[in-house]
Design a protein around this motif. Sequence first.
Motif, PDB file in Angstrom:
ATOM      1  N   TYR A 107       0.863  -1.184   0.000  1.00 40.28           N
ATOM      2  CA  TYR A 107       0.000   0.000   0.000  1.00 40.28           C
ATOM      3  C   TYR A 107       0.897   1.231   0.000  1.00 40.28           C
ATOM      4  CZ  TYR A 107      -3.644   3.339   1.172  1.00 40.28           C
ATOM      5  OH  TYR A 107      -4.509   4.404   1.139  1.00 40.28           O
ATOM      6  N   GLU A 108       0.784   2.027  -1.052  1.00 38.97           N
ATOM      7  CA  GLU A 108       1.598   3.243  -1.205  1.00 38.97           C
ATOM      8  C   GLU A 108       3.088   2.932  -1.044  1.00 38.97           C
ATOM      9  OE1 GLU A 108      -0.006   6.084   1.538  1.00 38.97           O
ATOM     10  OE2 GLU A 108      -1.593   6.701   0.144  1.00 38.97           O
ATOM     11  N   THR A 109       3.549   1.908  -1.688  1.00 39.70           N
ATOM     12  CA  THR A 109       4.943   1.432  -1.751  1.00 39.70           C
ATOM     13  C   THR A 109       5.392   0.713  -0.485  1.00 39.70           C
ATOM     14  OG1 THR A 109       6.207   3.333  -0.845  1.00 39.70           O
ATOM     15  CG2 THR A 109       5.472   3.467  -3.165  1.00 39.70           C
ATOM     16  N   ASN A 110       4.613   0.737   0.603  1.00 38.80           N
ATOM     17  CA  ASN A 110       4.997   0.063   1.844  1.00 38.80           C
ATOM     18  C   ASN A 110       4.322  -1.295   1.932  1.00 38.80           C
ATOM     19  OD1 ASN A 110       6.570   2.277   2.864  1.00 38.80           O
ATOM     20  ND2 ASN A 110       4.642   3.334   3.275  1.00 38.80           N
ATOM     21  N   ARG A 111       5.006  -2.220   2.610  1.00 40.80           N
ATOM     22  CA  ARG A 111       4.536  -3.599   2.710  1.00 40.80           C
ATOM     23  C   ARG A 111       4.085  -3.904   4.141  1.00 40.80           C
ATOM     24  NH1 ARG A 111       8.560  -3.002  -0.863  1.00 40.80           N
ATOM     25  NH2 ARG A 111      10.083  -2.828   0.840  1.00 40.80           N
ATOM     26  N   TYR A 112       2.899  -4.509   4.259  1.00 38.54           N
ATOM     27  CA  TYR A 112       2.301  -4.832   5.553  1.00 38.54           C
ATOM     28  C   TYR A 112       1.979  -6.324   5.591  1.00 38.54           C
ATOM     29  CZ  TYR A 112       1.508   0.262   5.744  1.00 38.54           C
ATOM     30  OH  TYR A 112       1.655   1.635   5.733  1.00 38.54           O
ATOM     31  N   SER A 113       2.243  -6.948   6.722  1.00 40.41           N
ATOM     32  CA  SER A 113       2.078  -8.407   6.808  1.00 40.41           C
ATOM     33  C   SER A 113       0.693  -8.798   7.301  1.00 40.41           C
ATOM     34  CB  SER A 113       3.140  -8.997   7.749  1.00 40.41           C
ATOM     35  OG  SER A 113       2.866  -8.640   9.099  1.00 40.41           O
ATOM     36  N   ALA A 114       0.345 -10.045   6.982  1.00 41.85           N
ATOM     37  CA  ALA A 114      -0.872 -10.696   7.475  1.00 41.85           C
ATOM     38  C   ALA A 114      -0.490 -12.140   7.811  1.00 41.85           C
ATOM     39  CB  ALA A 114      -1.972 -10.655   6.419  1.00 41.85           C
ATOM     40  N   PRO A 115      -1.336 -12.888   8.529  1.00 49.03           N
ATOM     41  CA  PRO A 115      -0.999 -14.283   8.846  1.00 49.03           C
ATOM     42  C   PRO A 115      -0.658 -15.091   7.609  1.00 49.03           C
ATOM     43  CG  PRO A 115      -2.891 -13.571  10.143  1.00 49.03           C
ATOM     44  CD  PRO A 115      -2.596 -12.461   9.178  1.00 49.03           C
TER      45      PRO A 115
END
Length: 247
Positions: free
Chosen positions: A66-74
């Motif tokens: 999202y907007e070049t940033n990476r976010y984790s999920a399970p």
Amino acid sequence: MAVKEALLFLAGKGHHKAPSAVGQPHHKDLYRLPDPADDGDGLPPYAYECCVTQSNRLNGYSLIVYETNRYSAPVNRARREVIVKAYPFHLDILDGTSLLARHPRSYGREQDLFEPLHYLPLLEQRPGAFDYARPMRQWRKDWPESYHQMLRVLREKWPEGGRGVQECVRVLRLHEQYPAHQVQQAVEQALAYGCPHLDGVLHCLHQQASDQPVVPGMDLSDHPHLQEVGSQPIDLHQYEQLLSSSG
């Protein structure tokens, strides 16, 4: 101003100009004041979510961009379609209406925001990746000393096949069910008891929940001949002597 006026109009709070065309009838409903007996004030019956909502897809590393940033999920949700809600200060990842992850929102660029707990199930299956996984390397920088000590003890006790690391990961997964301070306290207590493994830490957590005072161990320093009582190997011949004497 046009957008603001349109929103006020939709909310029933706009100020309407009188028709300017000559001979055009004036509709009194345009100037009618709200009736106090009406239900509500014309606003939606739910709070407006101040966020940007979009669909997204988790990649093979269980990350959304999202907007070049990476976010984790399970990790068990990797490669699935999800809903992303970006609020001013945090970002939610949802599967339908189920919240999968919540992260502080980053306004930098090319940032990785990991939740280490998301990757523990995979590391439990592949303990060889434990020392190299970026989420774990970041988390271990903030570990209390008791966690480092637990990992050392378990590695020394079970060095073969990464079993010690697996046991450590199982203990860390208790963070999924218990607050962090309770898990840390239980690990420290288990280390003091000499049982820093999953069953030992669980026992200490249950002991905390029961609110029962912890009975300190008996000091046998003045009676060294009694220190081995209860820890010596079982001699089954003693039971045979009891059976023979009873016969």
